[in-house]
Motif scaffolding. Structure first.
Motif, PDB file in Angstrom:
ATOM      1  N   GLY A  21       0.857  -1.333  -0.074  1.00 39.42           N
ATOM      2  CA  GLY A  21       0.155  -0.121  -0.003  1.00 39.42           C
ATOM      3  C   GLY A  21       0.876   1.269   0.066  1.00 39.42           C
ATOM      4  N   ARG A  24       0.719   3.468  -5.416  1.00 37.46           N
ATOM      5  CA  ARG A  24      -0.380   3.131  -6.162  1.00 37.46           C
ATOM      6  C   ARG A  24      -0.684   4.073  -7.218  1.00 37.46           C
ATOM      7  NH1 ARG A  24      -3.068  -0.743  -4.305  1.00 37.46           N
ATOM      8  NH2 ARG A  24      -2.620  -0.488  -2.192  1.00 37.46           N
ATOM      9  N   LYS A  89      -4.760  -1.045  -9.117  1.00 39.04           N
ATOM     10  CA  LYS A  89      -6.159  -1.081  -9.143  1.00 39.04           C
ATOM     11  C   LYS A  89      -6.733  -2.035  -9.794  1.00 39.04           C
ATOM     12  CE  LYS A  89      -6.549   3.939  -7.631  1.00 39.04           C
ATOM     13  NZ  LYS A  89      -6.956   3.855  -6.469  1.00 39.04           N
ATOM     14  N   ASP A 103      -8.442  -1.717  -4.479  1.00 34.44           N
ATOM     15  CA  ASP A 103      -7.167  -1.637  -4.434  1.00 34.44           C
ATOM     16  C   ASP A 103      -6.439  -3.343  -4.363  1.00 34.44           C
ATOM     17  OD1 ASP A 103      -7.191   1.084  -4.325  1.00 34.44           O
ATOM     18  OD2 ASP A 103      -6.419   1.212  -2.204  1.00 34.44           O
ATOM     19  N   ASN A 104      -7.258  -3.932  -4.057  1.00 34.84           N
ATOM     20  CA  ASN A 104      -6.940  -5.527  -4.233  1.00 34.84           C
ATOM     21  C   ASN A 104      -8.380  -6.248  -4.219  1.00 34.84           C
ATOM     22  OD1 ASN A 104      -7.867  -6.867  -1.481  1.00 34.84           O
ATOM     23  ND2 ASN A 104      -7.013  -5.116  -0.605  1.00 34.84           N
TER      24      ASN A 104
END
Lengths: 268, 268
Positions: A21, A24, A89, A103-104
């Protein structure tokens, strides 16, 4: 961290930053020399049809790797991968509707999912740059964009739809060289699918991309010609039409960054 | 009819001769300029695994076309085809055993079968000949042959096994040109997988091929080097190991002759 700072980073380090994280962003311009890939994940019962769709449309959908059902890692493109977390993303489609941009995709993964990694033309941008073919789409502030063309894909099973294309403004005297260079890399879309007038492939306004936002890279200057390549967003367009019960993809521009060097995939 | 008489015949006419039982020979040397293909037919439940096997082994298994389950015709490689009758000879495998060698497979076909057409290197023999690279394997009396090498295929699902290779004796000063030429045709195996000493890829005696029989083309003269290409018989070797409940293939040398010109598939 700006993406310019990751130009010379190793893909495994970038994937770790993403997984943790800590970074990104869109991946254009990072990990020079390495292959970037589109992601398309489908339930096993649709995987054969989708694989056939890709085989019939190799320009937009060049298959780099296919996983065994349920697997989250890769064997060939990269090591130590978790496909659920290692892209910046994701988009999740149910019945053709995008139900989430996340995001996952840990919460969406299932044992019957098959992942397809498809080559991305960002992989050859550095080769063009190194050949002196200006890549203003790699400049800071530029984001990736793509267009739904009027070129129909060859259908397979439930999958059909328009070919999505990316566009690069190329100086007229460099077009031949750009065709030669990209022809060496069929695994990441290969040569252009169209050169010149966007209207001939159903694109009426280059400033209004169907995927992504306008940027300096969508402006074609007087000495430039718009040159179009097949784009790995094509499966997302096909998903809209085919309405599979579940499909997971990357978000345009947020590619999977592999450990494979682009020159490993050059065909000559 | 001798196969030399079919050198300039159109593929559709040769397929009709085969279908009507009027000609049934090995296809090397017929239909100059057209793509010849290997056939591998599997039940739908194994098709995804086999497709993945081909994707992971593109030199021996370049996929030209995949049918929708149950279909007996083709959409892309040729028109008006019946895959059950249009090849000269077939092999039928059950549980990894060859249970029949037949002239047609009408009695074995079923609604759940998926056919894979894989490129065959016979397709580029004419290009080599036209470049002045002697092709004694096209001379009258020569039959196709192939060898099980010690190069392992990348496995996928139940499919694994050695890469089967074809061999052409090439004069030393022509090897570079042969690599260049065949690199243009990845759809029909592309460049060689090995040049020189057969023992290095586990082939101990060129006069004892694993598929087919010795001929003048298996003899390497003093000024020649044995050059090896991936061979579409590879899936038959994989079938021996994987033991699928049913698999139908061509008999080595008796290829499917498509309506597609080899130059249509050249990548540059």
């Amino acid at each position: 961290m700006k993406r310019e700072q990751l130009r010379y980073a190793h893909p495994r380090d970038i994937r770790r930053l993403i997984r943790e994280g800590k970074w990104r962003e869109q991946t254009a311009g990072v990990a020079e020399g390495y292959v970037q890939a589109n992601l398309a994940v489908l339930p096993e019962e649709l995987a054969l049809q989708f694989f056939t769709f890709c085989q019939r449309n190799p320009r937009p959908c060049p298959v780099l790797e296919v996983t065994e059902p349920g697997m989250t890692d890769l064997t060939y493109l990269a090591q130590g991968v978790d496909l659920r977390t290692d892209l910046g993303k994701y988009r999740v489609f149910e019945g053709g509707e995008c139900i989430a941009e996340v995001d996952n995709v840990v919460d969406y993964w299932a044992d019957d999912l098959v992942a397809f990694l498809l080559g991305c033309s960002l992989s050859f941008d550095w080769v063009l740059v190194n050949a002196g073919i200006g890549a203003k789409w790699l400049e800071p502030g530029c984001t990736g964009c793509a267009y739904a063309s009027s070129i129909p894909c060859n259908p397979a099973g439930i999958f059909h739809g328009p070919m999505v294309v990316s566009m690069r403004p190329i100086r007229r005297e460099q077009i031949v060289r750009a065709v030669q260079i990209t022809s060496r890399y069929p695994a990441v879309h290969g040569p252009p699918v169209h050169i010149g007038d966007p209207a001939q492939i159903g694109i009426l306004d280059l400033e209004k991309p169907d995927y992504g936002t306008p940027s300096p890279a969508t402006r074609v200057d007087a000495d430039e010609v718009p040159v179009f390549w097949g784009c790995g967003v094509t499966p997302q367009a096909a998903a809209l039409h085919a309405k599979p019960r579940l499909m997971i993809t990357h978000l345009g521009g947020y590619m999977f960054i592999s450990d494979t060097k682009i020159e490993e995939l050059a065909i000559s």
